[in-house]
Design an enzyme around this catalytic site. Structure first.
Site, PDB file in Angstrom:
ATOM      1  N   LYS A 152       0.860  -1.190   0.000  1.00  0.00           N
ATOM      2  CA  LYS A 152       0.000   0.000   0.000  1.00  0.00           C
ATOM      3  C   LYS A 152       0.886   1.226   0.000  1.00  0.00           C
ATOM      4  O   LYS A 152       1.943   1.203   0.634  1.00  0.00           O
ATOM      5  CB  LYS A 152      -0.926   0.021   1.223  1.00  0.00           C
ATOM      6  CG  LYS A 152      -1.884  -1.148   1.340  1.00  0.00           C
ATOM      7  CD  LYS A 152      -3.075  -1.022   0.437  1.00  0.00           C
ATOM      8  CE  LYS A 152      -3.840  -2.343   0.383  1.00  0.00           C
ATOM      9  NZ  LYS A 152      -5.060  -2.319  -0.403  1.00  0.00           N
ATOM     10  N   LYS A 178       1.988  -9.311  -1.708  1.00  0.00           N
ATOM     11  CA  LYS A 178       1.407  -9.292  -3.044  1.00  0.00           C
ATOM     12  C   LYS A 178       1.173  -7.893  -3.573  1.00  0.00           C
ATOM     13  O   LYS A 178       0.933  -6.955  -2.823  1.00  0.00           O
ATOM     14  CB  LYS A 178       0.125 -10.119  -3.112  1.00  0.00           C
ATOM     15  CG  LYS A 178      -1.033  -9.574  -2.336  1.00  0.00           C
ATOM     16  CD  LYS A 178      -2.275 -10.358  -2.709  1.00  0.00           C
ATOM     17  CE  LYS A 178      -3.552  -9.552  -2.545  1.00  0.00           C
ATOM     18  NZ  LYS A 178      -3.661  -8.346  -3.325  1.00  0.00           N
ATOM     19  N   ASP A 180      -1.179  -5.221  -5.452  1.00  0.00           N
ATOM     20  CA  ASP A 180      -2.626  -5.041  -5.343  1.00  0.00           C
ATOM     21  C   ASP A 180      -3.291  -5.323  -6.690  1.00  0.00           C
ATOM     22  O   ASP A 180      -2.614  -5.414  -7.723  1.00  0.00           O
ATOM     23  CB  ASP A 180      -2.945  -3.641  -4.819  1.00  0.00           C
ATOM     24  CG  ASP A 180      -4.030  -3.702  -3.757  1.00  0.00           C
ATOM     25  OD1 ASP A 180      -4.931  -4.549  -3.893  1.00  0.00           O
ATOM     26  OD2 ASP A 180      -3.977  -2.930  -2.794  1.00  0.00           O
ATOM     27  N   GLU A 181      -4.604  -5.481  -6.672  1.00  0.00           N
ATOM     28  CA  GLU A 181      -5.303  -5.994  -7.864  1.00  0.00           C
ATOM     29  C   GLU A 181      -5.293  -5.039  -9.048  1.00  0.00           C
ATOM     30  O   GLU A 181      -5.504  -5.463 -10.188  1.00  0.00           O
ATOM     31  CB  GLU A 181      -6.741  -6.393  -7.506  1.00  0.00           C
ATOM     32  CG  GLU A 181      -7.714  -5.261  -7.172  1.00  0.00           C
ATOM     33  CD  GLU A 181      -7.532  -4.691  -5.778  1.00  0.00           C
ATOM     34  OE1 GLU A 181      -6.759  -5.265  -4.995  1.00  0.00           O
ATOM     35  OE2 GLU A 181      -8.141  -3.642  -5.488  1.00  0.00           O
ATOM     36  N   HIS A 268      -7.250 -13.434  -7.150  1.00  0.00           N
ATOM     37  CA  HIS A 268      -7.938 -12.289  -6.548  1.00  0.00           C
ATOM     38  C   HIS A 268      -9.303 -12.193  -7.203  1.00  0.00           C
ATOM     39  O   HIS A 268      -9.446 -12.490  -8.380  1.00  0.00           O
ATOM     40  CB  HIS A 268      -7.127 -11.005  -6.782  1.00  0.00           C
ATOM     41  CG  HIS A 268      -7.564  -9.868  -5.899  1.00  0.00           C
ATOM     42  ND1 HIS A 268      -8.741  -9.182  -6.106  1.00  0.00           N
ATOM     43  CD2 HIS A 268      -6.982  -9.307  -4.812  1.00  0.00           C
ATOM     44  CE1 HIS A 268      -8.864  -8.240  -5.168  1.00  0.00           C
ATOM     45  NE2 HIS A 268      -7.805  -8.299  -4.364  1.00  0.00           N
ATOM     46  N   LYS A 304     -13.333  -5.537   6.138  1.00  0.00           N
ATOM     47  CA  LYS A 304     -14.074  -4.437   5.515  1.00  0.00           C
ATOM     48  C   LYS A 304     -15.022  -4.879   4.399  1.00  0.00           C
ATOM     49  O   LYS A 304     -15.858  -4.106   3.953  1.00  0.00           O
ATOM     50  CB  LYS A 304     -13.075  -3.401   4.963  1.00  0.00           C
ATOM     51  CG  LYS A 304     -12.328  -3.829   3.696  1.00  0.00           C
ATOM     52  CD  LYS A 304     -11.363  -2.747   3.198  1.00  0.00           C
ATOM     53  CE  LYS A 304     -10.684  -3.176   1.906  1.00  0.00           C
ATOM     54  NZ  LYS A 304      -9.632  -2.281   1.459  1.00  0.00           N
TER      55      LYS A 304
HETATM   56  C1  CAP Z   1      -6.958  -5.602   1.098  1.00  0.00           C
HETATM   57  C2  CAP Z   1      -7.119  -5.537  -0.385  1.00  0.00           C
HETATM   58  C3  CAP Z   1      -7.915  -6.611  -1.117  1.00  0.00           C
HETATM   59  C4  CAP Z   1      -9.258  -6.981  -0.564  1.00  0.00           C
HETATM   60  C5  CAP Z   1     -10.252  -7.564  -1.556  1.00  0.00           C
HETATM   61  C6  CAP Z   1      -7.749  -4.220  -0.662  1.00  0.00           C
HETATM   62  O1  CAP Z   1      -6.313  -4.441   1.611  1.00  0.00           O
HETATM   63  O2  CAP Z   1      -5.867  -5.527  -0.979  1.00  0.00           O
HETATM   64  O3  CAP Z   1      -8.037  -6.182  -2.438  1.00  0.00           O
HETATM   65  O4  CAP Z   1      -8.967  -7.917   0.399  1.00  0.00           O
HETATM   66  O5  CAP Z   1     -11.338  -8.178  -0.954  1.00  0.00           O
HETATM   67  O6  CAP Z   1      -7.243  -3.469  -1.476  1.00  0.00           O
HETATM   68  O7  CAP Z   1      -8.814  -3.965  -0.110  1.00  0.00           O
HETATM   69  P1  CAP Z   1      -6.476  -3.945   3.115  1.00  0.00           P
HETATM   70  P2  CAP Z   1     -11.529  -9.778  -0.893  1.00  0.00           P
HETATM   71  O8  CAP Z   1      -5.839  -5.020   3.987  1.00  0.00           O
HETATM   72  O9  CAP Z   1      -5.728  -2.641   3.202  1.00  0.00           O
HETATM   73  O10 CAP Z   1      -7.938  -3.795   3.404  1.00  0.00           O
HETATM   74  O11 CAP Z   1     -10.274 -10.379  -0.357  1.00  0.00           O
HETATM   75  O12 CAP Z   1     -12.679  -9.924   0.040  1.00  0.00           O
HETATM   76  O13 CAP Z   1     -11.824 -10.235  -2.256  1.00  0.00           O
HETATM   77 MG    MG Z   2      -6.487  -5.047  -2.960  1.00  0.00          MG
END
Ligand code: CAP
Ligand code: MG
Length: 407
Positions: A152, A178, A180-181, A268, A304
């Site tokens: 992040k 990892k 991020d997406e 993801h 969240k």
């Molecule tokens: C978590 C995360 C993931 C979410 C997606 C985000 O970051 O990298 O993309 O977990 O949801 O950007 O939100 P944080 P899921 O730890 O900062 O929240 O895994 O439910 O598909």
């Molecule tokens: Mg993410």
């Protein structure tokens, strides 16, 4: 020709039938029974009128069968003969059991709650190449959840900044980091450059800590580009890549797995709610496991992101149980997690898990390195069944995290 019926209420599924469980709301005026028949017809062999080209023999061989209707819950079950399906082809499966029926005027709403697949169909897919056992073997972590971290901010760091951050995080207790997406090949962070810089940092952290470290590069892109990027990751010593499985789609995902590149696939599910409002996450998880994903995001209950506790538990159980001959998938809990939540998370989902922290590491009041220590401490405490407040008495970083995030 006499009218052929799709109704077989009260009969059991035949051993080689695929069975869908649907929650159906008919448009005004149409009975649930008629609606169920129309769904069975459109998704198997029928159309809106009788056609002279369909004979009785073919109908009996290929028609879907409505085998269950519950008027109170609006749940119906439809059984499909195996011959309606091409083995090992998820797009074709989708077009059959989740295709035209979603657009029929007779339906006010439709949700696919579950799909039962016979072993014959399941085993026509390769499933995960690695699975839980091999992933655990790689990290030599038998009983505890693996500690994961998401870089992040989700986009914005340069390759050098990412590498430096990765080293700090890896050196302080994190097993996996990892991308991020949304981070792929960006103007400010070119994929190739990121792989070069970060792989060096990963190797150094492995050497310095004498433990296994993996950086999960996001290769999400059009198919051919994904392959090129995955090969690059491999060339630089990586073993895991990430694919945004919903946005790339099952065709690309299956093709990627079928190339047998010898890489662990981290799935993801960004954007899944646009799909899972109408097709349950349990069904999506089944398709993802067939396609060959080794690690898959399934929700956290306590974090969240949206997701019912009962559903998340059911999905985690499914990914970890025997299913045909396919290997087991490691569930990933991610989204809004921080050290205080881990005790509760592990109580609900157990320890066969990758636990990811983004904000929950980089938002630590003393920075990402201390945040990594706090994350690891919270996981160690939970795995040993020690209360986080007790463990925090002689683990300063955890104590700081608990003071920062009060709930
Ligand atoms: C978590 C995360 C993931 C979410 C997606 C985000 O970051 O990298 O993309 O977990 O949801 O950007 O939100 P944080 P899921 O730890 O900062 O929240 O895994 O439910 O598909
Ligand atoms: Mg993410």
């Amino acid at each position: 020709m006499a009218k052929l019926s799709y109704l077989h209420l009260g009969t059991k599924p035949k051993p080689n039938e695929i069975v869908t469980t649907l929650r159906v709301l008919s448009s005004k005026g149409l009975s649930l029974k008629r609606t169920a028949e129309e769904i069975a017809a459109e998704s198997s062999i029928g159309t809106w009128t009788t056609v002279g080209t369909l004979n009785k023999k073919t109908f009996n061989k290929l028609s879907a069968r409505v085998i269950y209707i519950n008027y109170a819950t609006q749940i119906i079950k439809i059984a499909y003969p195996m011959d309606l399906f091409e083995k090992g082809n998820i797009p074709q499966l989708f077009a059959t059991v989740a295709g035209n029926i979603f657009s029929m005027k007779i339906l006010k709403s439709l949700r696919i709650e579950d799909i039962y697949f016979p072993d014959e169909y399941i085993n026509s897919f390769p499933g995960p190449a690695f699975g839980i056992k091999k992933i655990r073997g790689l990290f030599k972590a038998k009983d505890r959840p693996l500690v994961g971290c998401i870089i992040k901010p989700k986009v914005g760091l340069t390759p050098k900044e990412t590498a430096k951050l990765a080293y700090d995080v890896f050196s302080n207790g994190v097993d996996l980091i990892k991308d991020d997406e949304t981070l792929t090949n960006m103007t400010f962070c070119k994929f190739e450059q990121r792989v070069k810089e970060v792989s060096k940092a990963r190797d150094k952290a492995e050497k310095d800590t004498r433990s296994k470290k993996e950086f999960i590069f996001n290769v999400t892109a059009p198919y051919e580009t994904m392959i090129e990027r995955a090969k690059l990751v491999k060339k630089y010593g990586g073993h895991v890549i990430m694919i945004d499985v919903i946005t790339t789609g099952f065709s690309a995902l299956q093709s990627f797995r079928n190339r047998n590149l010898g890489l662990i696939i981290h799935g993801h599910r960004a954007g899944h709610s646009a799909l899972t409002d109408d097709i349950s996450m349990l069904v999506v998880s089944k398709l993802v496991r067939m396609s060959g994903v080794d690690e898959f995001h399934t929700g956290t209950v306590v974090g969240k992101m949206d997701g019912k506790k009962k559903d998340i538990i059911e999905i985690n159980d499914f990914l970890r149980r025997d299913w045909g001959k396919l290997k087991k998938v490691m569930p990933v809990a991610s989204g809004g997690l921080h050290p205080r939540l881990i005790e509760k998370l592990v109580k609900i989902l157990g320890t066969d898990l990758i636990i990811n922290f983004g904000g929950g590491i980089h938002g630590h009041p003393k920075g990402s390195a201390k945040g990594s220590m706090a994350a690891k401490q919270s996981i160690d405490a939970a795995a040993q069944g020690i209360k986080n407040t007790v463990y925090a008495r002689d683990h300063k970083e955890l104590d700081q995290a608990l003071k920062c995030w009060k709930k």
